[in-house]
Design a protein around this motif. Sequence first.
Motif, PDB file in Angstrom:
ATOM      1  N   VAL A 150      34.789  27.478  31.875  1.00 34.29           N
ATOM      2  CA  VAL A 150      33.786  27.780  33.016  1.00 34.29           C
ATOM      3  C   VAL A 150      34.082  28.419  34.597  1.00 34.29           C
ATOM      4  O   VAL A 150      33.847  28.912  35.527  1.00 34.29           O
ATOM      5  CB  VAL A 150      33.182  27.512  33.651  1.00 34.29           C
ATOM      6  N   SER A 151      35.106  27.167  35.513  1.00 42.46           N
ATOM      7  CA  SER A 151      35.187  27.797  36.056  1.00 42.46           C
ATOM      8  C   SER A 151      36.665  28.787  36.654  1.00 42.46           C
ATOM      9  O   SER A 151      36.517  29.077  37.826  1.00 42.46           O
ATOM     10  CB  SER A 151      36.378  25.661  36.699  1.00 42.46           C
ATOM     11  N   PRO A 152      37.718  28.706  36.583  1.00 42.09           N
ATOM     12  CA  PRO A 152      38.395  30.059  35.921  1.00 42.09           C
ATOM     13  C   PRO A 152      37.656  31.550  36.325  1.00 42.09           C
ATOM     14  O   PRO A 152      37.537  32.101  36.619  1.00 42.09           O
ATOM     15  CB  PRO A 152      39.411  29.449  35.112  1.00 42.09           C
ATOM     16  N   ARG A 153      36.611  30.973  35.802  1.00 37.73           N
ATOM     17  CA  ARG A 153      36.204  32.560  35.172  1.00 37.73           C
ATOM     18  C   ARG A 153      34.945  33.250  36.671  1.00 37.73           C
ATOM     19  O   ARG A 153      34.395  33.819  37.127  1.00 37.73           O
ATOM     20  CB  ARG A 153      34.946  32.216  34.055  1.00 37.73           C
ATOM     21  N   ILE A 154      34.089  31.466  37.119  1.00 40.40           N
ATOM     22  CA  ILE A 154      33.760  31.949  38.163  1.00 40.40           C
ATOM     23  C   ILE A 154      34.502  31.480  39.653  1.00 40.40           C
ATOM     24  O   ILE A 154      34.203  33.306  40.184  1.00 40.40           O
ATOM     25  CB  ILE A 154      32.908  29.888  38.750  1.00 40.40           C
ATOM     26  N   ALA A 155      35.508  31.209  39.474  1.00 40.96           N
ATOM     27  CA  ALA A 155      36.583  31.530  41.241  1.00 40.96           C
ATOM     28  C   ALA A 155      36.871  33.164  40.296  1.00 40.96           C
ATOM     29  O   ALA A 155      37.441  34.247  41.429  1.00 40.96           O
ATOM     30  CB  ALA A 155      37.930  30.298  40.821  1.00 40.96           C
ATOM     31  N   ALA A 156      37.202  33.869  39.513  1.00 37.97           N
ATOM     32  CA  ALA A 156      38.116  34.898  39.379  1.00 37.97           C
ATOM     33  C   ALA A 156      37.253  36.118  39.872  1.00 37.97           C
ATOM     34  O   ALA A 156      36.860  36.893  40.857  1.00 37.97           O
ATOM     35  CB  ALA A 156      38.604  35.431  37.914  1.00 37.97           C
ATOM     36  N   SER A 157      35.305  35.535  39.745  1.00 39.07           N
ATOM     37  CA  SER A 157      34.431  36.204  39.770  1.00 39.07           C
ATOM     38  C   SER A 157      34.431  36.020  41.204  1.00 39.07           C
ATOM     39  O   SER A 157      34.417  37.596  41.923  1.00 39.07           O
ATOM     40  CB  SER A 157      32.809  36.099  39.051  1.00 39.07           C
ATOM     41  N   ILE A 158      34.284  35.270  42.290  1.00 35.22           N
ATOM     42  CA  ILE A 158      34.321  35.554  43.490  1.00 35.22           C
ATOM     43  C   ILE A 158      35.449  36.514  44.266  1.00 35.22           C
ATOM     44  O   ILE A 158      34.999  36.701  45.105  1.00 35.22           O
ATOM     45  CB  ILE A 158      34.328  33.852  44.014  1.00 35.22           C
ATOM     46  N   LEU A 159      36.132  35.597  43.554  1.00 32.97           N
ATOM     47  CA  LEU A 159      37.737  37.009  44.065  1.00 32.97           C
ATOM     48  C   LEU A 159      37.548  37.965  43.460  1.00 32.97           C
ATOM     49  O   LEU A 159      37.849  38.743  45.147  1.00 32.97           O
ATOM     50  CB  LEU A 159      38.900  36.397  43.687  1.00 32.97           C
ATOM     51  N   CYS A 160      37.461  39.016  42.633  1.00 34.70           N
ATOM     52  CA  CYS A 160      37.469  39.869  41.721  1.00 34.70           C
ATOM     53  C   CYS A 160      36.103  40.658  42.725  1.00 34.70           C
ATOM     54  O   CYS A 160      36.266  42.291  43.002  1.00 34.70           O
ATOM     55  CB  CYS A 160      37.579  40.141  40.451  1.00 34.70           C
ATOM     56  N   PHE A 161      34.721  40.494  42.549  1.00 36.67           N
ATOM     57  CA  PHE A 161      33.618  41.479  42.746  1.00 36.67           C
ATOM     58  C   PHE A 161      33.552  41.612  44.250  1.00 36.67           C
ATOM     59  O   PHE A 161      33.571  43.112  44.192  1.00 36.67           O
ATOM     60  CB  PHE A 161      32.721  40.567  42.839  1.00 36.67           C
ATOM     61  N   PRO A 162      34.386  41.484  45.719  1.00 35.24           N
ATOM     62  CA  PRO A 162      34.166  41.758  46.665  1.00 35.24           C
ATOM     63  C   PRO A 162      35.605  42.317  46.836  1.00 35.24           C
ATOM     64  O   PRO A 162      35.677  44.138  47.076  1.00 35.24           O
ATOM     65  CB  PRO A 162      34.692  40.807  47.790  1.00 35.24           C
ATOM     66  N   LEU A 163      36.597  42.815  45.888  1.00 39.00           N
ATOM     67  CA  LEU A 163      38.176  43.690  45.633  1.00 39.00           C
ATOM     68  C   LEU A 163      37.372  45.243  45.227  1.00 39.00           C
ATOM     69  O   LEU A 163      37.314  45.788  45.286  1.00 39.00           O
ATOM     70  CB  LEU A 163      38.831  42.978  45.688  1.00 39.00           C
ATOM     71  N   LEU A 164      36.747  44.800  43.924  1.00 40.38           N
ATOM     72  CA  LEU A 164      36.011  46.026  42.963  1.00 40.38           C
ATOM     73  C   LEU A 164      34.875  46.962  43.937  1.00 40.38           C
ATOM     74  O   LEU A 164      35.072  47.604  44.241  1.00 40.38           O
ATOM     75  CB  LEU A 164      35.433  45.484  41.733  1.00 40.38           C
ATOM     76  N   THR A 165      34.575  45.489  45.053  1.00 39.39           N
ATOM     77  CA  THR A 165      33.335  46.849  45.769  1.00 39.39           C
ATOM     78  C   THR A 165      33.486  47.031  46.573  1.00 39.39           C
ATOM     79  O   THR A 165      33.508  48.704  46.583  1.00 39.39           O
ATOM     80  CB  THR A 165      32.310  45.969  46.094  1.00 39.39           C
TER      81      THR A 165
END
Length: 268
Positions: A150-165
């Motif tokens: 779970v933790s790697p997926r949460i951290a990756a989402s926090i980092l990726c979503f602003p970049l994808l946006t």
Amino acid sequence: MNTTHEHAPNLFARIGIRTLAVLGEMGAMFLFLLHGLWHIFTSPKQLRKIVYQMYFIGSKSLLVICLIGLFTGMVLGLQGYYTLIKFGSEGLLGTAVALSLIRELGPVLTAIMVTGRAGSSMAAEIGVMRITDQIDALEVMDINPISYLVSPRIAASILCFPLLTAVFDVIGIIGGYLTGVAMLGINSGIYFYRIESSVVMSDVAEGFTKALLFGVIVATVSCYQGYYTHMRKDGVGPEGVSNSTTSAVVMSCVLILVTDYIVTSFLL
């Protein structure tokens, strides 16, 4: 008459029970999120897992984000032009496209598209691991499943979503340029000047704030639904995984739109 009076309390009781169940699940998801965030910083060897999840969530979503961003910008340019020309303000097309994308459509559509592509996959993958006893095996080997899954997926989402946006916003503005300037004849200098003069840092910050929150929501809901697949009452085994995946996508999309409204209300 007596039947009517008897049904009324039963109706309110069912509503109350359902409301308490929803609140209880929201509280459980919040605690699940806190547990996942804690293990990002306390568990060793998280970097490699986070990088892989960034590749899965971010890099593999890039193509669909670019396609959706391009056509969203083109549609905004087309609709905005024929709306603004009625008021003799077609020169403001750059402002309309940029602000619509940066403040609202960029983070929301990015989050919904990533939910459909990566969020559903997260829920299904963890759900299959649950019903095949792989998560129990991790616990037997003294590996914390929250830290590992779970933790790697949460951290990756926090980092990726602003970049994808950010990618969505840029591609969308280019799409608006293709429609407004290349197809409809608006002056390109005016288009970009309006964007530069109207977009301020607070607009960008609002979009990125939403993207961060949406990333947390999608990762938490998807992982939670998959992790507790075995506790569902509407199906077991493969059916439970299917229902968990559906619930993850639907709940994530609803929470994205609700959160978008709340954040917009506070930041306007």
